[in-house]
Design an enzyme around this catalytic site. Structure first.
Site, short mmCIF file in Angstrom:
data_model
loop_
_atom_site.label_atom_id
_atom_site.label_comp_id
_atom_site.label_asym_id
_atom_site.label_seq_id
_atom_site.Cartn_x
_atom_site.Cartn_y
_atom_site.Cartn_z
N VAL A 192 0.79 -1.20 0.18
CA VAL A 192 0.13 0.20 -0.60
C VAL A 192 0.99 1.64 0.12
O VAL A 192 0.11 1.86 -0.20
CB VAL A 192 -0.68 -0.14 1.53
CG1 VAL A 192 -2.21 -1.19 1.12
CG2 VAL A 192 -0.70 -0.03 2.83
N LYS A 193 2.02 0.43 0.27
CA LYS A 193 3.22 2.02 0.46
C LYS A 193 3.18 2.94 -1.40
O LYS A 193 3.09 2.48 -2.29
CB LYS A 193 4.37 2.11 0.54
CG LYS A 193 4.23 1.39 1.94
CD LYS A 193 3.92 2.36 3.20
CE LYS A 193 4.06 2.18 4.80
NZ LYS A 193 3.77 0.95 5.06
N HIS A 194 4.18 4.15 -1.52
CA HIS A 194 3.88 4.54 -2.38
C HIS A 194 4.99 3.57 -3.65
O HIS A 194 4.02 3.09 -5.04
CB HIS A 194 5.07 5.86 -2.97
CG HIS A 194 4.33 7.05 -1.67
ND1 HIS A 194 4.10 7.08 -0.39
CD2 HIS A 194 4.12 8.26 -2.32
CE1 HIS A 194 3.40 7.82 0.41
NE2 HIS A 194 3.21 8.33 -1.06
#
Length: 391
Positions: A192-194
């Site tokens: 879910v991170k960049h």
């Protein structure tokens, strides 16, 4: 319309090809892709050294080790963060101290940190772990000045903020994790991170001694560097010089990371556009409070927010959470205050210790925020939020 999660990875054909090429190469792990990812990430952030590891928690743990955290260490962090920001200290026997947040941003409040520092003897505390919560950069210049006053180290938890930045007192843009003010910084590459690698993390620093020790600690405390060996009978020889861990990340995952890094700026631009649309929809709604970066950086029109999360606060958070789920919108809560977890309550913390953090938790909700969120999906989210709050 299908389910809409709060966060989601974006895997492209280029990502898949990058992983396939690595699968077909001579190295699945301990190969050239790891160093390539580290080099490119250091260039992206603007630091001297980057070291890739298995996840953000491992990055925190190794940093705590390098900074010398032990049973005598007392370290301050935020209660509004993922538990790993505090747990890394406990892994090394250190004592965790929390300070309250600024409710307009969700960030560790430097004024409350100072109050805590002043409540103990000057040499009581050893370090601070500020968190770039939701993607908003902590003003590390101010924290550095405070840390220097008390002879403390700074470890920046930038898991939410690759590409984020703040502007220092000289007008210079300081990227999250560039270690101009913090001794070390860490990032996460959870889906879910960049930047998604499946699982993965990165440590950044400008301190070569820290970097050399991290290299050993990542691989069982072992080195083959001839300059560091106490003896060298031949090319096969290595030495275990520290008690380290197997926190290596494989080439398969770093190949994915390199491919994801190539479009990090483009995805960050989309995140900011999504945030702007949310802001426009909610800013005049009295029952919705949005986190306000300009309250933290009043001189700036652009805060350098990386928008890992888009968080609103509403009077009936549980009601809105349930209503959105009924309509297949899977918003999330970030975070349950760490000091209220049963483990930390066993250490003496309790509800009521940090009223701002606890009130923030009672009302906060993270709405869908990811680069492949379509305009139609976002409008659906906005409509359902407004439907609920206008009942």
């Amino acid at each position: 319309m299908g389910p809409i999660p709060y966060g989601k990875q974006n895997i492209t054909a280029e990502d898949i090809q990058a992983v396939v090429e690595t699968l077909q190469s001579d190295f699945l792990t301990q190969g050239p892709k790891v160093e390539e990812f580290e080099t490119k990430f250091a260039q992206y952030i603007g630091c001297d050294y980057a070291l890739a590891v298995t996840n953000g928690t491992a990055a925190l743990h190794l940093c705590a080790m390098v900074l010398g955290v032990n049973e005598q260490s007392n370290v301050i962090t935020s209660p509004i963060t993922f538990a790993a920001s505090a747990n890394c200290l406990r892994y090394c026997g250190g004592t965790v101290w929390f300070a309250d947040i600024d409710p307009t941003t969700g960030l560790l409040d430097i004024a409350h940190v100072r109050i805590l520092l002043e409540s103990k003897p000057k040499d009581f505390f050893t370090g601070i772990i500020p968190v770039d919560f939701a993607g908003l950069a902590v003003n590390l210049e101010a924290f550095r000045q405070l840390a220097d006053e008390y002879n403390l180290w700074l470890l920046e938890d930038a898991c939410h903020a690759p590409g984020g930045s703040f502007t220092d007192s000289s007008g210079t843009q300081q990227n999250c994790g560039n270690s101009q003010f913090a001794d070390l910084a860490i990032f996460s590459f959870h889906p879910v991170k960049h930047i998604a690698t499946g699982e993965g993390g990165m440590i950044t620093t400008n301190n070569r001694d820290f970097y050399e020790k991290l290299l050993r600690l990542r691989t069982h405390g072992i080195t083959k560097n001839p300059e560091l060996l106490q003896h060298n009978p031949g090319g096969w020889y290595y030495e275990m010089q520290d008690l380290g861990y197997n926190y290596r990340i494989p080439d398969i995952l770093t190949a994915l990371g390199i491919s994801q890094l190539n479009r990090a700026d483009a995805n960050l631009k989309i995140r900011r556009q999504i945030a702007a649309r949310y802001n426009e929809a909610f800013q005049s709604v009295k029952s919705i409070s949005i986190l306000n970066p300009t309250a933290y950086y009043p001189e700036l029109k652009e805060s350098g927010h990386a928008y890992h999360l888009y968080i609103i606060q509403v009077p009936d958070r549980k009601g809105l959470y349930d209503y959105l789920r009924q309509h297949q919108i899977f918003a999330q809560v970030h975070y349950i205050p760490v000091h209220t977890m049963p483990y930390y309550q066993q250490l003496g913390w309790k509800y009521g210790d940090f009223p701002r953090a606890e009130k923030f938790y009672e009302h906060c909700l993270s709405l869908p925020m990811f680069p492949t969120l379509t305009n139609q999906e976002q409008q659906y989210v906005i409509d359902k939020v407004l439907e609920f709050v206008n009942f």
